[in-house]
Design a protein around this motif. Structure first.
Motif, PDB file in Angstrom:
ATOM      1  N   GLU A 134       0.823  -1.213   0.000  1.00 43.02           N
ATOM      2  CA  GLU A 134       0.000   0.000   0.000  1.00 43.02           C
ATOM      3  C   GLU A 134       0.855   1.260   0.000  1.00 43.02           C
ATOM      4  O   GLU A 134       0.422   2.304  -0.497  1.00 43.02           O
ATOM      5  CB  GLU A 134      -0.959  -0.029   1.184  1.00 43.02           C
ATOM      6  CG  GLU A 134      -1.978  -1.144   1.045  1.00 43.02           C
ATOM      7  CD  GLU A 134      -3.095  -1.123   2.070  1.00 43.02           C
ATOM      8  OE1 GLU A 134      -4.153  -1.728   1.817  1.00 43.02           O
ATOM      9  OE2 GLU A 134      -2.924  -0.486   3.135  1.00 43.02           O
ATOM     10  N   THR A 135       2.080   1.153   0.520  1.00 44.14           N
ATOM     11  CA  THR A 135       3.015   2.280   0.419  1.00 44.14           C
ATOM     12  C   THR A 135       3.427   2.496  -1.037  1.00 44.14           C
ATOM     13  O   THR A 135       3.467   3.635  -1.526  1.00 44.14           O
ATOM     14  CB  THR A 135       4.261   2.034   1.288  1.00 44.14           C
ATOM     15  OG1 THR A 135       3.872   1.982   2.666  1.00 44.14           O
ATOM     16  CG2 THR A 135       5.292   3.148   1.104  1.00 44.14           C
ATOM     17  N   LEU A 136       3.732   1.412  -1.728  1.00 47.16           N
ATOM     18  CA  LEU A 136       4.102   1.518  -3.153  1.00 47.16           C
ATOM     19  C   LEU A 136       2.963   2.125  -3.966  1.00 47.16           C
ATOM     20  O   LEU A 136       3.196   2.970  -4.839  1.00 47.16           O
ATOM     21  CB  LEU A 136       4.473   0.137  -3.703  1.00 47.16           C
ATOM     22  CG  LEU A 136       5.658  -0.589  -3.045  1.00 47.16           C
ATOM     23  CD1 LEU A 136       5.881  -1.938  -3.701  1.00 47.16           C
ATOM     24  CD2 LEU A 136       6.923   0.262  -3.104  1.00 47.16           C
ATOM     25  N   VAL A 137       1.736   1.717  -3.666  1.00 51.68           N
ATOM     26  CA  VAL A 137       0.571   2.285  -4.364  1.00 51.68           C
ATOM     27  C   VAL A 137       0.454   3.774  -4.072  1.00 51.68           C
ATOM     28  O   VAL A 137       0.208   4.588  -4.969  1.00 51.68           O
ATOM     29  CB  VAL A 137      -0.717   1.545  -3.942  1.00 51.68           C
ATOM     30  CG1 VAL A 137      -1.949   2.256  -4.495  1.00 51.68           C
ATOM     31  CG2 VAL A 137      -0.677   0.098  -4.431  1.00 51.68           C
ATOM     32  N   ALA A 138       0.668   4.162  -2.809  1.00 49.08           N
ATOM     33  CA  ALA A 138       0.596   5.579  -2.436  1.00 49.08           C
ATOM     34  C   ALA A 138       1.666   6.406  -3.134  1.00 49.08           C
ATOM     35  O   ALA A 138       1.485   7.606  -3.382  1.00 49.08           O
ATOM     36  CB  ALA A 138       0.731   5.730  -0.914  1.00 49.08           C
ATOM     37  N   CYS A 143       0.280  -2.147  -8.792  1.00 49.20           N
ATOM     38  CA  CYS A 143       0.841  -3.388  -8.267  1.00 49.20           C
ATOM     39  C   CYS A 143      -0.035  -4.594  -8.562  1.00 49.20           C
ATOM     40  O   CYS A 143      -1.261  -4.527  -8.478  1.00 49.20           O
ATOM     41  CB  CYS A 143       1.029  -3.284  -6.745  1.00 49.20           C
ATOM     42  SG  CYS A 143       2.255  -2.076  -6.231  1.00 49.20           S
ATOM     43  N   ARG A 144       0.622  -5.684  -8.909  1.00 50.03           N
ATOM     44  CA  ARG A 144      -0.007  -7.008  -8.980  1.00 50.03           C
ATOM     45  C   ARG A 144       0.845  -7.931  -8.122  1.00 50.03           C
ATOM     46  O   ARG A 144       2.075  -7.906  -8.233  1.00 50.03           O
ATOM     47  CB  ARG A 144      -0.088  -7.513 -10.425  1.00 50.03           C
ATOM     48  CG  ARG A 144      -0.938  -6.630 -11.317  1.00 50.03           C
ATOM     49  CD  ARG A 144      -0.982  -7.150 -12.750  1.00 50.03           C
ATOM     50  NE  ARG A 144      -1.722  -8.404 -12.870  1.00 50.03           N
ATOM     51  CZ  ARG A 144      -3.053  -8.471 -12.994  1.00 50.03           C
ATOM     52  NH1 ARG A 144      -3.786  -7.358 -13.014  1.00 50.03           N
ATOM     53  NH2 ARG A 144      -3.661  -9.641 -13.100  1.00 50.03           N
ATOM     54  N   TRP A 145       0.210  -8.742  -7.269  1.00 54.10           N
ATOM     55  CA  TRP A 145       0.978  -9.438  -6.233  1.00 54.10           C
ATOM     56  C   TRP A 145       0.584 -10.899  -6.098  1.00 54.10           C
ATOM     57  O   TRP A 145      -0.581 -11.267  -6.274  1.00 54.10           O
ATOM     58  CB  TRP A 145       0.768  -8.749  -4.891  1.00 54.10           C
ATOM     59  CG  TRP A 145       2.050  -8.540  -4.161  1.00 54.10           C
ATOM     60  CD1 TRP A 145       2.586  -9.332  -3.185  1.00 54.10           C
ATOM     61  CD2 TRP A 145       2.977  -7.463  -4.349  1.00 54.10           C
ATOM     62  NE1 TRP A 145       3.792  -8.817  -2.757  1.00 54.10           N
ATOM     63  CE2 TRP A 145       4.049  -7.662  -3.456  1.00 54.10           C
ATOM     64  CE3 TRP A 145       3.005  -6.352  -5.187  1.00 54.10           C
ATOM     65  CZ2 TRP A 145       5.125  -6.795  -3.364  1.00 54.10           C
ATOM     66  CZ3 TRP A 145       4.068  -5.485  -5.108  1.00 54.10           C
ATOM     67  CH2 TRP A 145       5.121  -5.702  -4.208  1.00 54.10           C
ATOM     68  N   THR A 146       1.569 -11.728  -5.775  1.00 51.43           N
ATOM     69  CA  THR A 146       1.331 -13.133  -5.475  1.00 51.43           C
ATOM     70  C   THR A 146       2.235 -13.560  -4.334  1.00 51.43           C
ATOM     71  O   THR A 146       3.126 -12.807  -3.916  1.00 51.43           O
ATOM     72  CB  THR A 146       1.575 -13.993  -6.729  1.00 51.43           C
ATOM     73  OG1 THR A 146       1.163 -15.334  -6.460  1.00 51.43           O
ATOM     74  CG2 THR A 146       3.042 -13.976  -7.129  1.00 51.43           C
TER      75      THR A 146
END
Length: 501
Positions: A134-138, A143-146
């Motif tokens: 959520e920091t990276l998004v801010a 982001c896509r994550w697994t």
């Protein structure tokens, strides 16, 4: 507060001296075949003690469900999107002890240093990594994550991320086929192409490298945090196949000291107590390996009255162990007398069937190293031995004569399988990962070649400085005269690259 570091994108520090060659580690063998195949980390057992998740509450595979979040999106695959509210509470609790990462988020979100970046990530999906995502998004990232581990996902946290709009594909208890399917769903999506990779273990990097070479060549940078993943990157580099710059976060000072030394100093005791309720005073313990993890384990065990000895292959680490008051031995010399055997080497077959056969009744065997290769668990799955599950992550392996060896987490990583890792420690690692992504994404062309780089010293110092307010710590500032005398910039870096902390 001035930390002497305006922002990562403005640093000028990459040069040949900051490159570092690492000796090639032994590769693991197994039944899989994808370029050393998936790292053992992907199938390590990991259960979060803080999770609300009950993996048995619904046996339907998430792949067979159609779920939609409150925004109408279905670009995710989690166990149960309805658990999002519980996951949000978990994330909020983690944020309270990850103030440095939150501070970085607040400082940089106006500037959006990751705007335009498309980050595909493969890490443990827990409340703490959710704070990083959520920091990276801010900071502007898409982001896509697994998950890098089939057991590590907190289902409610994955649901909370999906509800917030992150395309996450993970659930606790994935099959191996599910594991690769989730990675592929993150990478292979129409109209979206990753330009940054954040990996833990190297599985995502190798999947993109093998399956989507055109995507791999266009990636602007890779950030890797694990021992296994870093060695795989160096192998690619030495073979001349690494066509993008990569940042080795694992060997940064802050990661090595805090995630390895200080964290394991606490979590070794936590994991052993939760699983066995053992009394440490007077116990004979052998710790295999005296690197940062081994040092942390030995320090904690000695403080509680255990009689600790050490095995080592490296004469420097062995001498350190001697100076710290530990006897350095060969495992086969002492294994009959030991109450506990703890591995933390990162190697394979450190504890063999021969060692296990010679252990005394009631000996506790566990692993604090990265993967599940250190203890030869496969050799114990033979007809003459009986396995008895005592409690979660605790097995009695019973010999024909009645002898029992207590095996924890089936030889997988003890602290992540049987206890938890402090949010504060993960804040340090996550802050380092975020800064490395920012640096690689914003670096001018030519600063980083197609190679593996250590985290610049200036960044390490900045990560540390962000965490000092937690302790109300006040740094002393050099005077102009002192700085000149030492040949330093008043704002750092304060140590040369060759300095060993």
């Amino acid at each position: 507060m001035n930390h002497g570091y305006d922002f990562p994108r403005q640093i000028q520090f990459a040069n040949q001296e900051e490159k570092q060659e690492f000796s090639k580690f032994p590769t693991k063998t197994g039944r899989r075949s994808l370029s050393r195949s998936i790292s053992q980390s992907s199938t390590d057992s990991y259960s979060s003690a803080a999770s609300y998740t009950d993996s048995s509450d619904d046996e339907t595979s998430p792949r067979e469900k159609t779920q939609v979040n409150s925004k109408g999106s279905s670009d995710f695959c989690v166990k149960n999107i309805k658990q999002a509210e519980f996951g949000r509470r978990e994330i909020e609790i983690a944020e309270q002890d990850m103030s440095a990462l939150i501070s970085l988020r607040k400082r940089a979100q106006g500037e959006k240093p990751l705007a335009g970046s498309k980050v595909v990530g493969c890490t443990h999906i827990t409340a703490q990594t959710a704070v990083l995502i959520e920091t990276l998004v801010a900071l502007g990232a898409q982001c896509r994550w697994t998950a890098c581990n089939i057991y590590s996902t907190q289902n409610e946290v994955a649901a909370a991320l999906a509800e917030s709009g992150v395309s996450v594909f993970a659930w606790k208890g994935e099959s191996e086929d599910d594991f690769w399917w989730c990675i592929d769903r993150c990478v292979n999506v129409e109209g979206w192409q990753a330009n940054m990779i954040l990996d833990d273990g190297g599985d995502l990097t190798h999947w993109v490298y093998k399956k989507y070479p055109s995507v791999f060549k266009k990636v602007r940078g890779i950030v890797e945090e694990s021992v296994t993943g870093v060695h795989r990157l160096y192998q690619l580099s030495k073979a001349g196949k690494l066509c993008v710059p990569a940042m080795n976060v694992n060997d940064s000072v802050t990661k090595q000291k805090f995630d390895n030394l200080y964290c394991c100093r606490e979590s070794i005791l936590d994991g052993l107590k939760r699983t066995t309720d053992v009394m440490f005073g007077g116990k004979q313990v052998v710790v295999c390996g005296y690197g940062e993890v081994g040092k942390g384990c030995c320090s904690a065990l000695k403080a509680l009255g255990a009689i600790v000895c050490v095995t080592e292959i490296d004469p420097i680490c062995a001498l350190q162990a001697c100076m710290d008051g530990f006897r350095v031995v060969k495992l086969n010399e002492v294994v009959r007398q030991m109450d506990m055997v703890i591995t933390c080497t990162g190697n394979k077959n450190v504890v063999t069937r021969e060692h296990l056969d010679r252990m005394k009744n009631g000996c506790i065997v566990c692993n604090m190293g990265h993967s599940n290769t250190e203890i030869d668990v496969a050799s114990l799955r033979t007809p003459e031995l009986t396995w008895e599950r005592v409690r979660s992550q605790v097995d009695h392996v019973i010999w024909p004569d009645g002898k029992r060896v207590i095996l924890l987490a089936e030889g997988r990583l003890l602290n992540l399988s049987c206890s938890t890792v402090p949010s504060f420690v993960l804040s340090i690692t996550a802050t380092t990962q975020a800064l490395a992504l920012i640096e690689l994404y914003n670096a001018p062309e030519g600063r980083y070649k197609q190679d593996v780089y250590l985290l610049p010293k200036k960044m390490d110092e900045y990560v540390a400085s962000l965490h000092l307010p937690n302790f109300d710590a006040h740094l002393t500032e050099l005077s102009d005269e002192q700085a000149k005398y030492m040949g330093l910039n008043k704002n750092g870096p304060f140590k040369p690259n060759y300095y060993r902390y």
